[in-house]
Scaffold this motif. Structure first.
Motif, PDB file in Angstrom:
ATOM      1  N   ASN A  89       0.897  -1.363   0.208  1.00 50.15           N
ATOM      2  CA  ASN A  89      -0.127  -0.115   0.018  1.00 50.15           C
ATOM      3  C   ASN A  89       0.774   1.330  -0.026  1.00 50.15           C
ATOM      4  OD1 ASN A  89      -2.446  -1.790   0.180  1.00 50.15           O
ATOM      5  ND2 ASN A  89      -1.971  -1.920   2.349  1.00 50.15           N
ATOM      6  N   VAL A  90       1.939   1.393  -0.612  1.00 55.74           N
ATOM      7  CA  VAL A  90       2.950   2.473  -0.570  1.00 55.74           C
ATOM      8  C   VAL A  90       2.592   3.277  -1.939  1.00 55.74           C
ATOM      9  CG1 VAL A  90       5.320   3.315  -0.721  1.00 55.74           C
ATOM     10  CG2 VAL A  90       4.495   1.323   0.773  1.00 55.74           C
ATOM     11  N   SER A  91       2.542   4.477  -1.844  1.00 53.95           N
ATOM     12  CA  SER A  91       2.471   5.160  -2.932  1.00 53.95           C
ATOM     13  C   SER A  91       3.666   6.178  -3.148  1.00 53.95           C
ATOM     14  CB  SER A  91       1.150   6.196  -2.914  1.00 53.95           C
ATOM     15  OG  SER A  91      -0.127   5.590  -2.783  1.00 53.95           O
ATOM     16  N   ILE A  92       4.495   6.097  -4.256  1.00 55.84           N
ATOM     17  CA  ILE A  92       5.482   6.604  -4.775  1.00 55.84           C
ATOM     18  C   ILE A  92       5.409   7.630  -5.803  1.00 55.84           C
ATOM     19  CG2 ILE A  92       8.053   6.521  -5.079  1.00 55.84           C
ATOM     20  CD1 ILE A  92       7.948   3.465  -4.052  1.00 55.84           C
ATOM     21  N   TYR A  93       5.440   8.739  -5.719  1.00 59.67           N
ATOM     22  CA  TYR A  93       4.808   9.801  -6.901  1.00 59.67           C
ATOM     23  C   TYR A  93       6.138  10.141  -7.771  1.00 59.67           C
ATOM     24  CZ  TYR A  93       0.230   9.114  -4.706  1.00 59.67           C
ATOM     25  OH  TYR A  93      -0.796   8.593  -4.490  1.00 59.67           O
ATOM     26  N   THR A  94       5.875  10.955  -8.868  1.00 57.45           N
ATOM     27  CA  THR A  94       6.827  11.236  -9.742  1.00 57.45           C
ATOM     28  C   THR A  94       7.806  12.619  -8.832  1.00 57.45           C
ATOM     29  OG1 THR A  94       5.444  10.967 -11.773  1.00 57.45           O
ATOM     30  CG2 THR A  94       7.015  12.724 -11.999  1.00 57.45           C
ATOM     31  N   GLY A  95       8.912  12.369  -9.124  1.00 58.64           N
ATOM     32  CA  GLY A  95       9.806  13.172  -8.425  1.00 58.64           C
ATOM     33  C   GLY A  95      10.507  12.332  -7.331  1.00 58.64           C
ATOM     34  N   VAL A  96      10.336  11.384  -7.110  1.00 56.40           N
ATOM     35  CA  VAL A  96      10.912  10.562  -5.949  1.00 56.40           C
ATOM     36  C   VAL A  96      12.035   9.749  -6.706  1.00 56.40           C
ATOM     37  CG1 VAL A  96      10.701   8.923  -4.248  1.00 56.40           C
ATOM     38  CG2 VAL A  96       8.868  10.411  -4.482  1.00 56.40           C
ATOM     39  N   THR A  97      13.216   9.644  -5.724  1.00 54.57           N
ATOM     40  CA  THR A  97      14.261   8.826  -6.166  1.00 54.57           C
ATOM     41  C   THR A  97      14.881   8.262  -4.739  1.00 54.57           C
ATOM     42  OG1 THR A  97      15.282  10.428  -7.988  1.00 54.57           O
ATOM     43  CG2 THR A  97      16.786   8.943  -7.212  1.00 54.57           C
ATOM     44  N   CYS A  98      14.838   6.923  -4.853  1.00 54.46           N
ATOM     45  CA  CYS A  98      15.443   6.006  -3.702  1.00 54.46           C
ATOM     46  C   CYS A  98      16.788   5.547  -3.987  1.00 54.46           C
ATOM     47  CB  CYS A  98      14.393   5.066  -3.215  1.00 54.46           C
ATOM     48  SG  CYS A  98      12.900   5.746  -2.709  1.00 54.46           S
ATOM     49  N   THR A 155      12.180  14.692  -4.515  1.00 56.57           N
ATOM     50  CA  THR A 155      12.613  14.215  -3.105  1.00 56.57           C
ATOM     51  C   THR A 155      13.548  13.009  -3.399  1.00 56.57           C
ATOM     52  OG1 THR A 155      10.439  14.668  -2.030  1.00 56.57           O
ATOM     53  CG2 THR A 155      11.697  13.015  -0.981  1.00 56.57           C
ATOM     54  N   ASN A 156      14.556  13.019  -2.608  1.00 57.59           N
ATOM     55  CA  ASN A 156      15.646  11.915  -2.752  1.00 57.59           C
ATOM     56  C   ASN A 156      15.783  11.389  -1.387  1.00 57.59           C
ATOM     57  OD1 ASN A 156      17.878  10.417  -4.062  1.00 57.59           O
ATOM     58  ND2 ASN A 156      19.155  11.354  -2.432  1.00 57.59           N
ATOM     59  N   VAL A 157      15.515   9.893  -1.275  1.00 60.23           N
ATOM     60  CA  VAL A 157      15.963   8.988  -0.311  1.00 60.23           C
ATOM     61  C   VAL A 157      17.357   8.490  -0.440  1.00 60.23           C
ATOM     62  CG1 VAL A 157      15.023   7.135   1.443  1.00 60.23           C
ATOM     63  CG2 VAL A 157      13.529   8.664   0.026  1.00 60.23           C
ATOM     64  N   GLY A 158      17.969   8.727   0.734  1.00 64.27           N
ATOM     65  CA  GLY A 158      19.436   8.247   0.714  1.00 64.27           C
ATOM     66  C   GLY A 158      19.605   6.757   0.922  1.00 64.27           C
ATOM     67  N   LYS A 159      20.797   6.044   0.512  1.00 64.52           N
ATOM     68  CA  LYS A 159      21.057   4.755   0.713  1.00 64.52           C
ATOM     69  C   LYS A 159      20.874   4.277   1.999  1.00 64.52           C
ATOM     70  CE  LYS A 159      24.961   1.790   0.768  1.00 64.52           C
ATOM     71  NZ  LYS A 159      25.013   0.778  -0.453  1.00 64.52           N
ATOM     72  N   GLY A 160      20.229   3.353   2.263  1.00 64.25           N
ATOM     73  CA  GLY A 160      19.899   2.449   3.496  1.00 64.25           C
ATOM     74  C   GLY A 160      19.012   3.037   4.388  1.00 64.25           C
TER      75      GLY A 160
END
Length: 193
Positions: free
Chosen positions: A66-75, A106-111
């Motif tokens: 049930n996760v929503s990851i929208y345009t502009g997100v980088t993990c 939005t950027n989510v960093g390593k780990g």
């Protein structure tokens, strides 16, 4: 069951044209991977997940149900996204106003770990190995190794790369109880030494 030579997708998953999906990735029931998304190797995309166009997920990203990851997100690599967490991509959404040209990144960093039901307000990056508590609402930048909780989220400590809360001695040194790796707190930041 749909088995590509490189990855697995459940028969109810929808994968739009133009996506890149890495080897050994698994995509489960009722998930939708939209156009031009890039998903790395060995990722696990849980049930009922939306990955919007042009989202980038690094290798070994775990996305729970049930996760929503929208345009502009980088993990980055090794990111964990807990059940029902959500990312936003418009600061001031209105149904009657088209803001597709105003998506904020939005950027989510390593780990990093994002806990269940957390909300990430767009434009606020999450540092490497940061730990976002369940239900937290991120309204500002989160430092690497930071532990944040609440609404709005506030930093309450530091976490090791293995996900243990760090306790620093008089010399500002902490040791992860699992990995035995050492960390140094200096000038309001934490570094692995």
């Amino acid at each position: 069951m749909v088995m590509n030579e490189n990855y697995f997708a459940h028969e109810t998953a929808v994968i739009d044209k133009g996506c890149q999906i890495g080897e050994h990735t698994k995509i489960w029931h009722f998930s939708h991977i939209m156009t031009d998304s890039i998903i790395g190797e060995k990722c696990n995309i849980g049930q009922n997940v939306v990955v919007s166009p042009k989202v980038i997920l690094g290798n070994n990203v775990k996305v729970q149900n049930n996760v929503s990851i929208y345009t502009g997100v980088t993990c980055g690599e090794d990111v964990f996204l807990g059940p029902s967490c959500v990312f936003t991509n418009v600061v001031n959404p209105r149904s009657a106003v088209n803001r597709r040209n105003e998506y904020v990144k939005t950027n989510v960093g390593k780990g990093a770990t994002v806990g269940a039901n957390a909300t990430i307000i767009c434009g606020h990056d999450i540092g490497d190995y940061a730990f976002i508590g369940a239900g937290a609402v991120i309204t500002k930048y989160v430092k690497p190794y930071a532990l944040v909780i609440g609404n709005p989220a506030k930093q309450i400590g530091w976490m090791s790369e293995y996900g243990h809360r760090l306790t620093f001695d008089d010399d500002s040194i902490a040791t992860c109880p699992e990995s035995k790796e050492k960390y140094k707190e200096f000038n309001g930041n934490v570094f692995k030494i």
